[in-house]
Each structure stands twice: as C-alpha cells, then as structure tokens.
Design a protein around this motif. Sequence first.
Motif, PDB file in Angstrom:
ATOM      1  N   LEU A 163       0.764  -1.249  -0.015  1.00  0.00           N
ATOM      2  CA  LEU A 163      -0.280   0.593  -0.280  1.00  0.00           C
ATOM      3  C   LEU A 163       1.019   1.025   0.623  1.00  0.00           C
ATOM      4  N   ARG A 164       0.463   2.187  -0.733  1.00  0.00           N
ATOM      5  CA  ARG A 164       1.151   3.809  -0.582  1.00  0.00           C
ATOM      6  C   ARG A 164       1.357   3.845   1.387  1.00  0.00           C
ATOM      7  N   GLY A 165       3.190   4.145   1.315  1.00  0.00           N
ATOM      8  CA  GLY A 165       3.297   4.880   2.322  1.00  0.00           C
ATOM      9  C   GLY A 165       3.412   4.114   3.039  1.00  0.00           C
ATOM     10  N   ASP A 166       3.458   2.519   3.069  1.00  0.00           N
ATOM     11  CA  ASP A 166       3.575   1.450   3.496  1.00  0.00           C
ATOM     12  C   ASP A 166       5.233   1.084   3.379  1.00  0.00           C
ATOM     13  N   VAL A 167       5.859   0.261   3.848  1.00  0.00           N
ATOM     14  CA  VAL A 167       7.074  -0.009   4.386  1.00  0.00           C
ATOM     15  C   VAL A 167       7.092  -1.622   3.559  1.00  0.00           C
ATOM     16  N   LEU A 168       7.340  -1.388   2.494  1.00  0.00           N
ATOM     17  CA  LEU A 168       7.975  -2.087   1.366  1.00  0.00           C
ATOM     18  C   LEU A 168       8.738  -3.553   1.795  1.00  0.00           C
ATOM     19  N   GLN A 169       8.642  -4.961   2.121  1.00  0.00           N
ATOM     20  CA  GLN A 169       9.366  -5.703   1.894  1.00  0.00           C
ATOM     21  C   GLN A 169       9.633  -6.711   1.452  1.00  0.00           C
ATOM     22  N   LEU A 170      10.956  -6.850   0.948  1.00  0.00           N
ATOM     23  CA  LEU A 170      11.044  -7.871  -0.634  1.00  0.00           C
ATOM     24  C   LEU A 170      12.327  -8.676   0.102  1.00  0.00           C
ATOM     25  N   ILE A 181      10.219 -10.502  -9.191  1.00  0.00           N
ATOM     26  CA  ILE A 181       9.827 -10.080  -8.141  1.00  0.00           C
ATOM     27  C   ILE A 181       8.697  -8.718  -8.072  1.00  0.00           C
ATOM     28  N   THR A 182       7.781  -8.542  -8.778  1.00  0.00           N
ATOM     29  CA  THR A 182       6.480  -8.178  -9.608  1.00  0.00           C
ATOM     30  C   THR A 182       5.929  -7.543  -8.377  1.00  0.00           C
ATOM     31  N   VAL A 183       6.270  -6.315  -8.040  1.00  0.00           N
ATOM     32  CA  VAL A 183       5.312  -5.235  -7.312  1.00  0.00           C
ATOM     33  C   VAL A 183       3.982  -4.509  -7.228  1.00  0.00           C
ATOM     34  N   THR A 184       3.739  -4.653  -6.997  1.00  0.00           N
ATOM     35  CA  THR A 184       2.465  -3.115  -7.134  1.00  0.00           C
ATOM     36  C   THR A 184       1.828  -2.663  -6.484  1.00  0.00           C
ATOM     37  N   VAL A 185       1.618  -1.168  -6.919  1.00  0.00           N
ATOM     38  CA  VAL A 185       1.064  -0.572  -5.700  1.00  0.00           C
ATOM     39  C   VAL A 185      -0.182  -0.085  -5.524  1.00  0.00           C
ATOM     40  N   LYS A 186      -1.257  -0.587  -3.866  1.00  0.00           N
ATOM     41  CA  LYS A 186      -2.715   0.318  -4.170  1.00  0.00           C
ATOM     42  C   LYS A 186      -2.151   0.816  -3.099  1.00  0.00           C
ATOM     43  N   ALA A 187      -3.002   1.796  -3.403  1.00  0.00           N
ATOM     44  CA  ALA A 187      -3.963   2.789  -1.892  1.00  0.00           C
ATOM     45  C   ALA A 187      -5.036   2.311  -1.513  1.00  0.00           C
ATOM     46  N   ALA A 188      -4.221   2.974   0.392  1.00  0.00           N
ATOM     47  CA  ALA A 188      -6.094   3.389   1.100  1.00  0.00           C
ATOM     48  C   ALA A 188      -6.382   4.588   0.475  1.00  0.00           C
ATOM     49  N   PRO A 189      -7.494   4.214   0.828  1.00  0.00           N
ATOM     50  CA  PRO A 189      -7.663   6.221   0.222  1.00  0.00           C
ATOM     51  C   PRO A 189      -7.260   7.618   1.557  1.00  0.00           C
ATOM     52  N   TYR A 190      -6.761   8.610   0.443  1.00  0.00           N
ATOM     53  CA  TYR A 190      -6.202   9.633   0.252  1.00  0.00           C
ATOM     54  C   TYR A 190      -6.736  11.038   0.733  1.00  0.00           C
ATOM     55  N   TRP A 191      -6.521  12.411   1.498  1.00  0.00           N
ATOM     56  CA  TRP A 191      -7.021  13.309   1.079  1.00  0.00           C
ATOM     57  C   TRP A 191      -6.214  13.345   0.251  1.00  0.00           C
ATOM     58  N   ILE A 192      -6.813  14.257  -1.143  1.00  0.00           N
ATOM     59  CA  ILE A 192      -6.406  15.313  -2.212  1.00  0.00           C
ATOM     60  C   ILE A 192      -6.730  17.158  -1.630  1.00  0.00           C
ATOM     61  N   ARG A 193      -8.491  16.559  -0.914  1.00  0.00           N
ATOM     62  CA  ARG A 193      -8.547  17.779  -0.263  1.00  0.00           C
ATOM     63  C   ARG A 193     -10.128  17.541   0.589  1.00  0.00           C
ATOM     64  N   THR A 194      -9.538  17.885   1.916  1.00  0.00           N
ATOM     65  CA  THR A 194     -10.485  17.338   2.570  1.00  0.00           C
ATOM     66  C   THR A 194     -11.790  18.090   2.601  1.00  0.00           C
ATOM     67  N   PRO A 195     -12.567  18.123   2.966  1.00  0.00           N
ATOM     68  CA  PRO A 195     -13.951  19.168   3.256  1.00  0.00           C
ATOM     69  C   PRO A 195     -13.633  20.033   4.349  1.00  0.00           C
ATOM     70  N   ASN A 236      -6.072   3.876  -4.967  1.00  0.00           N
ATOM     71  CA  ASN A 236      -6.271   2.307  -5.787  1.00  0.00           C
ATOM     72  C   ASN A 236      -6.279   1.379  -4.991  1.00  0.00           C
ATOM     73  N   PRO A 237      -7.233   0.622  -5.834  1.00  0.00           N
ATOM     74  CA  PRO A 237      -8.417   1.533  -7.037  1.00  0.00           C
ATOM     75  C   PRO A 237      -9.324   3.035  -6.409  1.00  0.00           C
ATOM     76  N   LYS A 238      -9.301   3.198  -7.249  1.00  0.00           N
ATOM     77  CA  LYS A 238     -10.339   4.439  -7.297  1.00  0.00           C
ATOM     78  C   LYS A 238     -11.634   4.450  -5.878  1.00  0.00           C
ATOM     79  N   PRO A 239     -11.220   5.176  -4.859  1.00  0.00           N
ATOM     80  CA  PRO A 239     -12.195   4.573  -3.738  1.00  0.00           C
ATOM     81  C   PRO A 239     -13.818   5.601  -4.041  1.00  0.00           C
ATOM     82  N   THR A 240     -14.712   4.992  -3.784  1.00  0.00           N
ATOM     83  CA  THR A 240     -15.786   5.517  -3.794  1.00  0.00           C
ATOM     84  C   THR A 240     -16.189   6.936  -3.064  1.00  0.00           C
ATOM     85  N   ILE A 241     -17.848   7.555  -2.669  1.00  0.00           N
ATOM     86  CA  ILE A 241     -18.214   8.571  -2.464  1.00  0.00           C
ATOM     87  C   ILE A 241     -19.377   8.357  -1.476  1.00  0.00           C
TER      88      ILE A 241
END
Length: 1168
Positions: free
Chosen positions: A259-266, A329-343, A363-368
């Motif tokens: 996940l984006r922002g985590d630590v990748l360990q291979l 090792i093929t690494v894919t990076v996903k992402a839990a939702p994060y804010w670009i602009r908060t209300p 990633n995948p694109k989050p729903t709102i």
Amino acid sequence: MESILQCVLHVSITVLLLLGHMITALEVPLDPKLLEGLPQPPTITHQSPKDYIVDPRENIVVHCEAKGKPHPSFSWTRNGTHFDIDKDPKVMKKAGAGTLVIDISGEKAEAYEGVYQCTARNEHGAAVSNNIVIRQSRSPLWAKERIEPIVAQEGVSLVLQCRPPAGLPPPIIFWMDNNFLRLPQNSRVSQALNGDLYFSNVRAEDTRSDYICYARFPHTQTIQQKQPITVRVLNDSPSGERRPTFLVPSGASSSAMVLRGDVLQLECIAEGLPTPEISWRKDSGDLPMNRTTLHNFQKTLMISDVTEADAGDYRCMASNSQGAVYHIITVTVKAAPYWIRTPKNLILAPKENGVLSCLPSGNPKPTISWSMNGIPIENSPRDPSRKVEEDSIIFSDVQPGSSAVYQCNTSNEFGYLLANAFVNVLAEPPRVLTRPNKVYPVITNGPALLDCATFGSPIPKITWFKEGQNSVLDGDDYEQHKNGTLEIHTAQKADSGKYTCVAMNSLGKKENHVYLEVKEPTRILKQPEYKVVQRNGNVLFECKVKHDPSLIPTMTWLKNDGELPDDERFVVDMDSLTIYNVTEGDEGTYTCIMNTTLDQDTASAKLTLMEATPTPAIIYDQPDPPTDLEMTELQARSVQLTWVPGSDNNSPIQRFIIQYEDVLHQQGVWHNLTEVPGTKTTAHLELSPYVLYTFRVLAVNEVGFSQPSYPSARYQTEPAVPEENPSEVDAAGNEHDNLVISWKALTSLQSNGPGLQYKVSWRQTDGDKDWESVSVANVSKYVVSGTPTYVKYEVKVQAVNDYGSAPEPNAIRGFSGEDLPMAPPEAVQVLVENSTLAEVQWDPINPQMVRGWLKGYKVYYWKEDPQIEEQKVLTFGRNKTQGKLAGLQPYSLYTFNVRAFNGKGEGPPSPNQQFNTPEGVPGPPASLRITNPSLDSLTVEWGPPVELNGQLTGYTLRYQPINSTNELGPLEEVSLPANKTSCTLHSLKYSTRYKFYLNANTVKGAGPAVTEETVIIMDEVIPSQQVDIATQGWFIGLMCAIALLILVLLIACFIKRNKGGKYPVKEKEDAHADPEIQPMKDDDGTFGEYSDTEDHKPLKGSRTPSNGTVKKDDSDDSLVDYGEGGEGQFNEDGSFIGQYSGKKERDTAEGNESSEAPSPVNAMNSFV
C-alpha cells in the motif's frame, strides 16, 4: 425585427451575468467574545484511533471530544446499534465530553470488543467519529508438541520452523539458546520475515540441541517459548558444491502488493555451496536512494514510504562460484483512500451560495458517500437548496435554519476516510468589533488608519462620516479598505476630530465613534557640532529639541552607534552631553536621539583629539627596480648572478624574481627562472645546455611589482646530449593493418643541442621478435604499416641530437588496428516470455574471431509484415549473453539475428531465426458510427481493429442513456460474433441521448473501447464523438432559455402582424381533453379565439421542454399535437397551418413539408 434581435441580445447577456454570479462564503473573525455568542454545529476535536487494541489488564478509555455552540451532547453506537451506557454500571462517560471509561476489573475485556462510533449533537447538527474497532490484545500459549531431532548431512540446506501462535498484535520473533543468548546469524544462517531460521548450508558446528524460538507479544510484554529443536549434522556423505537455488520465494517469479505510504519488504533466501551472496536491482529503474535499505545480510530489501513510482519488477540474484540464479518479484502498489482536499467548514449568510468539496484519491479509485448529521443523505429530508454531486454538495440560496454537519465517507477495499464539515447558516445583525471611542494619535503629514472591524451576516456595508459633515468620506484624500479601515494618506491638523463608522446589512445597523488626534512632529532645533579638543580637555555637545506638548520625549546619546561608556566623565543633561578630561579613547561619532511614542529625530557630530605636533603621513609605493646586474662564477651549467636593490618606498621588499630570455630559440620571450628572499642580492642559477641566456630581476613588496631591471650581458651554454625523452607516448592503430605511434615533442630548451631527432622502435610482444626502428625529425607521429590485425606491440621513442642519445626509454604497450569480427555469436536462441516481451540468448563469440576489442552485441529484429520494413536494434554490453526485446506486437511473427561488434564495426549476423508472440488483447475498433436511425432503433457500424493482436473471438457492445443533467442510466450489453461489423438496436427511447462503447475481444481479453454518443430527436439522429460543451447541462439550459425567448418573441410578432384574424381552437381543445390542460380551462373559461385584441398575449397551454425537443408525454396541448405527428408551421401571414385548418389543408401541408418555412419548434431544435 432589428429591435427584437436587440432585445434578445440584451436578455441573453443578462442571463449569462446571472449564471456567473456567485457570492463568496463568510469569514468569521477569531474574536473569543464574538464566537461565544454565535451558534455553531459540533466539531469532533479528539477521538481514539480506528484500530484500538487494548491491554486486558487496564481500563478501556475510548476518546470522543467535540466543541460547538451550544455545547454538544454525546451518544454512542456499538456494532451499529445504540449503546445505552446508563444500563452498564461498568461504563462511565466523562463530564462535558463523550469519552468512555470502561472498568474491566472483574470482567473480561472480550465482552467489550466491537465497533464503536461516537455522535456529538446539538440543535445545529451532528458530527460523528470514525468507526473505532476495539480488540483485546492476545498472547496465546504455544501448543504442546514433541519435536523429533533433525539429522542432516553437511552442506545441505535446512529450515527450522518457528510457527508462533497468532497473537494480537503479531508477536516479535527471535531465536536464542538455553542461556538466553541470541543465536549468531550471518549470510549463511539467518531468520526470515516469517520467523523461520534458514541455513543456506549446514556445517558440523551447527550441531546443537537448543535451537529455541521465542515470541514476544508487545502489548502484554510477555514472551512465549517453543520447545527446543535438536539438530545433528553428519559428515559421512557431505554434499558437494552446487549453484544456488531459492528457498524463499520459490519459482522464477512471484508477485507482491504494497500500500502507498507503507514499507515494502521483499525477501530472497537462497541455498547453495559455497554460501550464495544476494544482490538486488530494479529492472525498470534505480532503487530510490534515500528510502532503500538492505537488512538480514542483504536478503531483505526494504523501501519506506512507498509511492506509485515504486511499482515494477525487482530482481534478486543469488550467486556463488558455481553459478547464479535470479528471481523476479513483480510489485504492485495500491493505495487506501487519502485526501487530496478535505471538506472545509462553510459559513454562509442567508441567500448565499457555497460548495462543500470532498476530493480523495486511492487505488482502486475510492467511492464517495455523503451523510447529513450522521444519516445517509439519500435518507435525509429533501432540501431544494442542496444539490449532491459525486464529490461535492452545491448549496444555493440557503435559508436560515438549514445548518447541518455533513460527513464525507470515502472507501475502497483497503480502508476508508471519514471527514466532518459543517454548513452554518447565520443571520446576524451587524456588530462593530473595534473598541468604541478609541483615540488614534498620528504625526502631521503621516498616514492615519482608523479601524472599523465588523461582523454580520449578510456581510455589512461600511460607511464613514466625520463630525459635522453629512457626506460620506471618499475622494483622493481618503481610502476605505476591504476590512472597513479608513485611511487618510496625509493627516493634517484640520483632520483631527470625531469619526463615525456605520455598519449596515438587511438585519440592522450599528455605528461606532473613534477620534483622530494629529500631533506636531519632533524636531531637533540645535544639532551637536563637530569638536576638536586637546587631551585632558572638556567638550560639550548640545541637542535642543521641539516636540508636541502632549507627547513625553526621551533623550538618548550614543557613541559610534553604541551605548555611552559607563564612565563618570560622561555627564548627560536635558539637552546636552559633556565629556570631561578627554582621552584618545573618547574619539568618535556622538549621536543624540529624541524619541516620543509616535516619532523620533536624530543628529550626530564627531569628536577628534588634537595633538601638539602632527606627524606627516607616510607614503607607500612599489619598489624601484634593481640595478647593476653582474654574472660571476661562470660554469658550463651554472652561473652566479648579483644585483643592487632599488628603494623599497617604505614597504620592505619581500622577494626577487629572476627571469631569462633564450635569444637563440625564443627571442623576446621572458621566462621565470627562480625566486630568492628579499634579504638576498645574489642567486645561483642552474642552466640548460645549448641556450643563449640574458637575465633580468624584479623586486616585489606588499604594494606590488617593480619594473624589470636592465638586462644582463648574454651567456651561452655548451651543447649536450638530451636528458629526457618525449612524453605522452601512445600506440594504437586506426586501420586494420597499421600501428600509429604518437608522442609529445621536446621543446627547444629540452633538445640540449642541434640536430634533434626521434628514434621510434617497435616490436610484437608475442614471441621472440626483434625491435624495428626508424629515426624521424620535426614530427610527433609515425605510422607502421603492414601489421597484423589487433596485435599487441611494445613501443619506445628516444630523443637523439648531434651529441648523442637520451637515456633508454621505458616501453609502452598498444595494439595495432582492429578489423570487423569474423564470426557471429553461436547457440542463439529465443525465449518468448509474454505477448510483448522475449529474451534472446547466445554464447560469447570466440575471442579469436573478434579481431579487436569486443565492445558488445547487437540484436537486430523486425516484424514480418510487408508494410513494416523498419528494423530495430538493441545493443548489449560485452559481458552480456542475453537481452530483452520489449514492446513487441502481440500475435506477430518476428525475425532476428545477433552480431558482435568492436571498435571497427559489426561482424556478420547469426542465421536469421523467427519466433511468434502469443496473442494479446486487441486494439480499439478502427471506427464506430451510427446509421439508419428511426424512432426507436438505429444501426451501429464499426471497422475491425487495425491491431488484431490475435484471433478475434467477438465484440462487446454496451450502451446507456444520458439524461439532461449528464447522468448515466443503466448499462446494456450485447455480445457479437467476430464476423459482424454492424448491429441494429431496437426499443430505444426517442428524444434521448445514448452513449455507446465497443471493444473487440480475443482469448486474452477485451481491448480498449471506442465510444460514440448519439442524440435521437424525433426522427433525427445527431451523432457526437465525445461529450463537448454542447452536451453540458448548464449550456443546454441556457440555450433552451434563449430559444424559448426567441419563440415567444416570434409568436408575438406574428400575432401582431395578423391582427383581425381569428383561429378556431376550441374544437381542438375539446378533442384533446387532458387533465393537465383542464386547469387552464378552469382559469380562462375556454381556450377561446385569438383576435386582434390579444396581440401581446402568449399562447396559453403551450409548453417547450428544457432540452429543446417536444415530447409526446409532456402535454397534449403542443404544436406537435396540432400537426398530427408533424411539426406545426406558420403561413406567410403568421397564421398557424396544419390541424388548425381542415383535413385537406393538413394533407397539403404534409405533402409539401420540405417546401414550407421551418416551424418555431424546428427553429428552436436547430438552434440548440
């Protein structure tokens, strides 16, 4: 008609201006007293983390704090239902907050596990916390087991499994012995990420009976121990050396997700003998320098703060003396939702507009999803001033009492984010925040700023008045700032007085009074004067000042911009400074500063101490040139030079520089020969043979260089043999049968005598070859022809003149020229990895065939396509025996060959080989268009993809309607065979825009889709490739408004021109009885007849839909209905034709439809 067009243009511009108008949100001043009196919806200020693991030995504290006006009340849900804390004596809520304290003494913490959510509520809304998942930490015991001793032959690999019990959070694993000492680890023995202990190969020293795995559970600070493991290593049949293989991970490739922002360990752990070494690289780029670390003896690669750029193929290689193996090792990076602009919280005045935006990414694109006061917005009371888009809520013309807290919840499979933002609608009369009767003192001719800080909702309008004046203050002398402050650019005495600011909005008026006092400036009337005084004398500096009598002055004296010395000799009075018994240290600049609370003035004077007999100033200059140069002790290779120094001009001479001129070889050019200290007047000069010398001397002091002395007499040294050989000797061929020998020629000074030549010698290094030589002059290069190709030579270049040869030089080595390689690489083969990637492999070329320095290999490849003749070339290094061919076309036949190349060029190609790439997904269809439209059907036609990339298995056609606000309807899907290039769709809705998607399929899946949009208007179809401005909701609405206005104007115009005519409409109205029309009949009696007395009345009951088309379901009382499915038209005189007249006229109109003037409806449709 011209006046009508001008009217239409004016109305259109007005509509555009109204659409562009948007009032900005109100800003509330950060004034505590003001904020105390303003209502405010709740805001969560502190809450527990989403994942809350509790210690079963301590009370559970679940935080929830919020602010608001009035102060909010708090409630909780547990597992989605109301949590009545009053019924549980173990649960206590902190006063003034929602924080729960759960006493678990005598209870099990498991009883309170669950999902908790806090709600803070007041009369203006409700804010909610995150879902707080409470779980008890767990440290279970190890299951009892009996572990048999492990027996292994020396040299084999071994894995000792730990397999600790699952805890919460997971335990920390380490291996120790019976003495609680950590087991030593190295590149051969190491612990994996899962806690198992891996041996790349075992040795006799690994025999022991106390391999113990420990698990430490951090929350409870407990350690659990596995039963000891016994390992016995035998050496009766030891394993031999072998190339590495991977223990972890298995196979040639694997995949990992992070996940984006985590630590990748291979992790890569290999076995082999000798112990393999592990190395890492990224195939598609470099490893991030500042975020990459290697652990566990290079077996673990860690990348912190992962970004999307870290995705790709990572290659770990294990190598020892027996070979190497790699794993991708093929690494894919996903992402839990994060804010670009908060209300952000929104404060609006009544009737204002605003927008709440919620912009996440992931990633995948989050729903709102949106909620209001904790309730899903679709279940909340309908509010006509609120419009919900996907990522925003648009408020328009808000009303008092519509304050609320809105929640934006965005989620994907990896997590969620919840944000609260309130909309606070305030209706407040004006308040003036500036203190009343405040006095603003300023200095004459300076600026004056009078504050009038206000608050109100709507935003108050500020006006200023001066006492005794009824008009508003404006003009060049005054400037009113946006915050209400009044600025007087140049204040004068006449500006003094009382000023009033008035704040007004629709709810009231408030005024405030302030006072301006314009003061006289502070001025020094008598400045201190320059003083010259003798030692031990006294000095007086005067500083007389004028200032405004209402201001209190303060006099300060400075010396050299610093404080006065703490000395009783310095006496400061009201307007003077006296210094007694002046000394040398008292010299300097003295400054008096007169300060008031508004301004200041300064003046300075200098004090100089006067001596009885002043000393004349010393003049420093560069030295005079030396004189009387004389040579003594004349030797073959040396001479003694003496001179007489010139005057040093009050700056001691630091050194002398001796220069010489070579009259024989470089007349007029002077060179530095040596330097001597300034205390010496003689120099011993070492000379070179065969030079006609002339000397001169320069003197140097701190000021600079003297002029050169007059030259000495000439002195010529005798010739001699050369003492050195040429430098920078090099040997390299530029043709396949030569050897170019080059060097740096000696200077005339280095020649040491006449007849300088160079003896050039060479021989092959292989075998017992004799030296060959040649003598050359006045050159720095010699070419040896007829040499074998790329053979190593020894080369020497020796200086020779008429008096002998220089010392024997050292030989340097070089190669004769290269020729093209004679043979191609062998054992060429190809491995197709996927539809776009293949790997070519070959054996290294025989060194005897290279005929030069091997630079590398080139792979030529091309697609067997008569339309594509372009060859592609990839170059690989000299040590490479394989290379990747990327970017290949799927389902294609490729031909390739491999060539070696050296510095001369490329060798012959290997025999052409071919390979086929497997199928891939096809490209997009070549075209997509809409044909044969009718009222409820149309035909979709397309062209096959240009890039088939395989055998087509069919097409997938999807389509969906689009409403007037550009919202997509349900999606329909049709599967079509591969041999079809058209499809007819039935049962479509007319007057509806459709969007079509078409993609081709192979066994590998679906390719990219092409899209087409189509609007069905009655019996016409208007295709559109992409959504453009003409399909946007706001544009359609604007155009409809303009078209409706034009239609009304045209009807009014035609009625006016047809005064006196009457049209029987009642019969038509009776024939089309409709409930929607019935109220019109009730209001007006009947539709009646049109006459010249109703010139300016619109046609009652006629309607036009917003999208500019006439729908059957809207109303029976429409122009289309009167035309029996056709379009109502006007005659030349403006009267209606069609069903307003008899059947015969209607048939005639239908039969000559193309020749008639266009109807108002058609005019509007074509305009839109």
